[in-house]
Motif scaffolding. Structure first.
Motif, PDB file in Angstrom:
ATOM      1  N   LEU A   1     -40.456  -0.273 -20.095  1.00 54.27           N
ATOM      2  CA  LEU A   1     -39.051  -0.254 -19.691  1.00 54.27           C
ATOM      3  C   LEU A   1     -38.863  -0.040 -18.189  1.00 54.27           C
ATOM      4  CD1 LEU A   1     -37.584   1.963 -22.582  1.00 54.27           C
ATOM      5  CD2 LEU A   1     -37.695  -0.531 -22.442  1.00 54.27           C
ATOM      6  N   THR A   2     -39.933   0.329 -17.495  1.00 50.37           N
ATOM      7  CA  THR A   2     -39.810   0.753 -16.102  1.00 50.37           C
ATOM      8  C   THR A   2     -39.250  -0.330 -15.200  1.00 50.37           C
ATOM      9  OG1 THR A   2     -41.587   2.383 -16.306  1.00 50.37           O
ATOM     10  CG2 THR A   2     -41.103   1.570 -14.092  1.00 50.37           C
ATOM     11  N   GLU A   3     -39.812  -1.522 -15.239  1.00 50.00           N
ATOM     12  CA  GLU A   3     -39.398  -2.575 -14.306  1.00 50.00           C
ATOM     13  C   GLU A   3     -37.912  -2.908 -14.463  1.00 50.00           C
ATOM     14  OE1 GLU A   3     -40.605  -7.161 -12.981  1.00 50.00           O
ATOM     15  OE2 GLU A   3     -41.693  -6.140 -14.602  1.00 50.00           O
ATOM     16  N   GLU A   4     -37.458  -3.085 -15.692  1.00 48.54           N
ATOM     17  CA  GLU A   4     -36.053  -3.453 -15.909  1.00 48.54           C
ATOM     18  C   GLU A   4     -35.122  -2.297 -15.548  1.00 48.54           C
ATOM     19  OE1 GLU A   4     -32.893  -5.855 -16.566  1.00 48.54           O
ATOM     20  OE2 GLU A   4     -35.030  -6.377 -16.423  1.00 48.54           O
ATOM     21  N   ARG A   5     -35.539  -1.075 -15.846  1.00 48.35           N
ATOM     22  CA  ARG A   5     -34.722   0.079 -15.462  1.00 48.35           C
ATOM     23  C   ARG A   5     -34.538   0.136 -13.954  1.00 48.35           C
ATOM     24  NH1 ARG A   5     -37.222   4.686 -19.635  1.00 48.35           N
ATOM     25  NH2 ARG A   5     -35.613   4.409 -21.266  1.00 48.35           N
ATOM     26  N   ILE A   6     -35.600  -0.126 -13.214  1.00 49.68           N
ATOM     27  CA  ILE A   6     -35.518  -0.101 -11.755  1.00 49.68           C
ATOM     28  C   ILE A   6     -34.596  -1.201 -11.254  1.00 49.68           C
ATOM     29  CG2 ILE A   6     -36.824  -0.517  -9.629  1.00 49.68           C
ATOM     30  CD1 ILE A   6     -39.170   0.961 -10.925  1.00 49.68           C
ATOM     31  N   LYS A   7     -34.748  -2.403 -11.775  1.00 48.05           N
ATOM     32  CA  LYS A   7     -33.914  -3.524 -11.332  1.00 48.05           C
ATOM     33  C   LYS A   7     -32.434  -3.240 -11.556  1.00 48.05           C
ATOM     34  CE  LYS A   7     -37.278  -7.275 -11.956  1.00 48.05           C
ATOM     35  NZ  LYS A   7     -37.595  -8.504 -12.733  1.00 48.05           N
ATOM     36  N   GLN A   8     -32.100  -2.761 -12.739  1.00 47.56           N
ATOM     37  CA  GLN A   8     -30.701  -2.493 -13.055  1.00 47.56           C
ATOM     38  C   GLN A   8     -30.152  -1.353 -12.207  1.00 47.56           C
ATOM     39  OE1 GLN A   8     -28.749  -4.412 -14.936  1.00 47.56           O
ATOM     40  NE2 GLN A   8     -30.555  -5.722 -15.178  1.00 47.56           N
ATOM     41  N   TRP A   9     -30.969  -0.344 -11.978  1.00 49.59           N
ATOM     42  CA  TRP A   9     -30.524   0.799 -11.173  1.00 49.59           C
ATOM     43  C   TRP A   9     -30.300   0.397  -9.717  1.00 49.59           C
ATOM     44  CZ3 TRP A   9     -33.180   3.997  -7.441  1.00 49.59           C
ATOM     45  CH2 TRP A   9     -32.518   5.197  -7.143  1.00 49.59           C
ATOM     46  N   VAL A  10     -31.193  -0.416  -9.178  1.00 50.68           N
ATOM     47  CA  VAL A  10     -31.041  -0.882  -7.801  1.00 50.68           C
ATOM     48  C   VAL A  10     -29.723  -1.642  -7.637  1.00 50.68           C
ATOM     49  CG1 VAL A  10     -31.917  -2.600  -6.159  1.00 50.68           C
ATOM     50  CG2 VAL A  10     -33.458  -0.866  -7.098  1.00 50.68           C
ATOM     51  N   LYS A  11     -29.410  -2.522  -8.591  1.00 49.70           N
ATOM     52  CA  LYS A  11     -28.144  -3.249  -8.541  1.00 49.70           C
ATOM     53  C   LYS A  11     -26.956  -2.288  -8.585  1.00 49.70           C
ATOM     54  CE  LYS A  11     -29.812  -7.488 -10.774  1.00 49.70           C
ATOM     55  NZ  LYS A  11     -29.683  -8.375 -11.966  1.00 49.70           N
ATOM     56  N   GLN A  12     -27.057  -1.292  -9.455  1.00 53.24           N
ATOM     57  CA  GLN A  12     -25.984  -0.309  -9.594  1.00 53.24           C
ATOM     58  C   GLN A  12     -25.775   0.471  -8.303  1.00 53.24           C
ATOM     59  OE1 GLN A  12     -26.658   2.601 -12.714  1.00 53.24           O
ATOM     60  NE2 GLN A  12     -25.312   4.081 -11.720  1.00 53.24           N
ATOM     61  N   VAL A  13     -26.863   0.942  -7.717  1.00 56.08           N
ATOM     62  CA  VAL A  13     -26.758   1.733  -6.488  1.00 56.08           C
ATOM     63  C   VAL A  13     -26.158   0.908  -5.354  1.00 56.08           C
ATOM     64  CG1 VAL A  13     -28.104   2.892  -4.676  1.00 56.08           C
ATOM     65  CG2 VAL A  13     -28.611   3.326  -7.098  1.00 56.08           C
ATOM     66  N   GLN A  14     -26.607  -0.321  -5.211  1.00 54.47           N
ATOM     67  CA  GLN A  14     -26.071  -1.172  -4.150  1.00 54.47           C
ATOM     68  C   GLN A  14     -24.573  -1.404  -4.339  1.00 54.47           C
ATOM     69  OE1 GLN A  14     -28.550  -4.660  -4.091  1.00 54.47           O
ATOM     70  NE2 GLN A  14     -30.236  -3.622  -3.048  1.00 54.47           N
ATOM     71  N   GLN A  15     -24.153  -1.611  -5.588  1.00 55.67           N
ATOM     72  CA  GLN A  15     -22.734  -1.809  -5.859  1.00 55.67           C
ATOM     73  C   GLN A  15     -21.928  -0.550  -5.549  1.00 55.67           C
ATOM     74  OE1 GLN A  15     -20.974  -4.483  -6.566  1.00 55.67           O
ATOM     75  NE2 GLN A  15     -19.085  -3.257  -6.616  1.00 55.67           N
ATOM     76  N   GLU A  16     -22.444   0.610  -5.932  1.00 49.59           N
ATOM     77  CA  GLU A  16     -21.727   1.862  -5.674  1.00 49.59           C
ATOM     78  C   GLU A  16     -21.650   2.151  -4.186  1.00 49.59           C
ATOM     79  OE1 GLU A  16     -23.271   5.044  -8.071  1.00 49.59           O
ATOM     80  OE2 GLU A  16     -23.055   3.910  -9.925  1.00 49.59           O
ATOM     81  N   TRP A  17     -22.705   1.829  -3.460  1.00 55.39           N
ATOM     82  CA  TRP A  17     -22.652   2.033  -2.011  1.00 55.39           C
ATOM     83  C   TRP A  17     -21.678   1.061  -1.339  1.00 55.39           C
ATOM     84  CZ3 TRP A  17     -28.558   3.064  -0.823  1.00 55.39           C
ATOM     85  CH2 TRP A  17     -28.821   4.407  -1.079  1.00 55.39           C
ATOM     86  N   ARG A  18     -21.590  -0.162  -1.861  1.00 52.82           N
ATOM     87  CA  ARG A  18     -20.596  -1.104  -1.323  1.00 52.82           C
ATOM     88  C   ARG A  18     -19.178  -0.578  -1.559  1.00 52.82           C
ATOM     89  NH1 ARG A  18     -24.341  -5.268  -2.990  1.00 52.82           N
ATOM     90  NH2 ARG A  18     -23.443  -5.280  -5.104  1.00 52.82           N
TER      91      ARG A  18
END
Length: 345
Positions: free
Chosen positions: A322-339
């Motif tokens: 599950l690690t790779e997909e969890r990281i990908k989804q989290w990175v997208k989430q963080v970038q959106q929240e920072w925007r």
């Protein structure tokens, strides 16, 4: 069988670890490393081999075929962590320069899958802690052969993981790692960030910096921290933690990824993330990247706030798929929240 350290061949130092009693374990390791230091003082080239004393009992399974909660010896685990960290900090330059490799040997029946995991794990620990190639075998003869084969290879580079391509100077990844697992997750976060954002954030081992004013050079920080022993922060973060009181982080934006073992430490899963996250908030930092607790099995975590983890919870021991997909989804989430935060400013 008592502890035996074989130094008869100058190409190797072999530890045949004692009786398997846990209170001998740290002493065995420390004696072994003392022999390394003596050889290094004489500028000798050699490899090291750790021979496990007896087959380890199989982990018990629950009715759901999941690992059950294990008894922990906090004093032993603290002593081992302190010993490993001290040797890494003080001797890594010399081990990298003088030694050929780091090898484990398990002299009993072992399936190919188990062997492959052990080889990967020993390579990770060897590279991170000693700057050495690591491997794992079923017998001492194979370990010696491998050490002879790698003896003439160039030493591994000791530089911290670097960025490639365009550098995102507003964002950086700071991590602490004892055995190397969090360093590998930090690399994956860096790769996912670059793929999603188009720029690569620099990556920094917090154990390599002298003061946390480095935080102030970046507007946004991705923070990696494992939980070690019984709900403790990783040792480099433990050293850095009080220094945070000297840094004003007002307005700085943070997102944390934690590394832990939900079955081995069900009462303390991801505690390091929670301890550090609350301190960053206390010092004025803005924390984003909260994630759901769904899909995890644990009893308690300091990292849970308002029903969610304070960051990304990684369990690469029990849920590596599950690690790779969890990281990908989290990175997208963080970038959106920072925007979204940028638009509000």
């Amino acid at each position: 069988m008592k502890t035996k350290i074989d130094t008869s061949d100058p190409r190797y130092i072999i530890l045949y670890a004692g009786t398997g009693e846990e209170n001998n374990y740290v002493d065995d390791i420390d004696q072994w490393r003392s022999e390394w230091q003596k050889r290094m003082d004489n500028e000798e080239q050699f490899g090291v081999i750790y021979v496990y004393p007896q087959p380890k009992p199989q982990t018990e399974k629950s009715e759901e075929n999941k690992p059950t909660k294990r008894e922990r010896n906090e004093a032993l685990e603290n002593a081992f962590t302190a010993s490993l960290a001290k040797f890494r900090r003080e001797e890594r330059q010399r081990t990298n320069r003088l030694m050929t490799g780091y090898v484990g040997v398990y002299q009993s029946e072992m399936g190919d899958d188990h062997l492959a995991r052990a080889q990967k794990g020993y390579n990770k620990v060897g590279r991170y802690n000693y700057g050495l190639r690591g491997n794992f075998f079923r017998d001492v003869a194979a370990a010696k052969t491998w050490l002879d084969e790698v003896a003439n290879l160039d030493p591994l580079p000791l530089d911290a993981v670097g960025s490639t391509g365009d550098t995102d100077t507003t964002t950086a990844i700071f991590y602490g790692s004892t055995a190397g697992s969090t360093e590998l997750i930090a690399e994956q976060v860096q790769t996912a960030w670059a793929a999603e954002h188009g720029e690569t954030p620099p990556i920094v081992n917090v154990g390599d910096i002298s003061e946390l004013s480095n935080f102030l050079e970046h507007d946004r920080l991705l923070i990696g921290i494992p939980t070690w022993n019984i709900g403790k922060m990783q040792d480099d973060w433990e050293i850095a933690y009080p220094l945070l009181d000297e840094v004003d982080l007002t307005g700085k934006q943070f997102a944390i990824f934690g590394v832990g073992d939900q079955y081995g430490y069900p009462d303390n899963f991801q505690d390091g993330m929670g301890i550090l996250g609350r301190k960053l908030q206390e010092r004025g930092g803005i924390l984003v990247g909260y994630t759901s607790t769904d899909g995890y099995e644990h009893d308690y975590s300091v990292a849970i706030e308002n029903g969610r983890f304070m960051g990304l919870a990684i369990d690469d021991i029990n849920q590596p798929e599950l690690t790779e997909e969890r990281i990908k989804q989290w990175v997208k989430q963080v970038q959106q929240e920072w925007r979204e935060i940028t638009l509000q400013l």
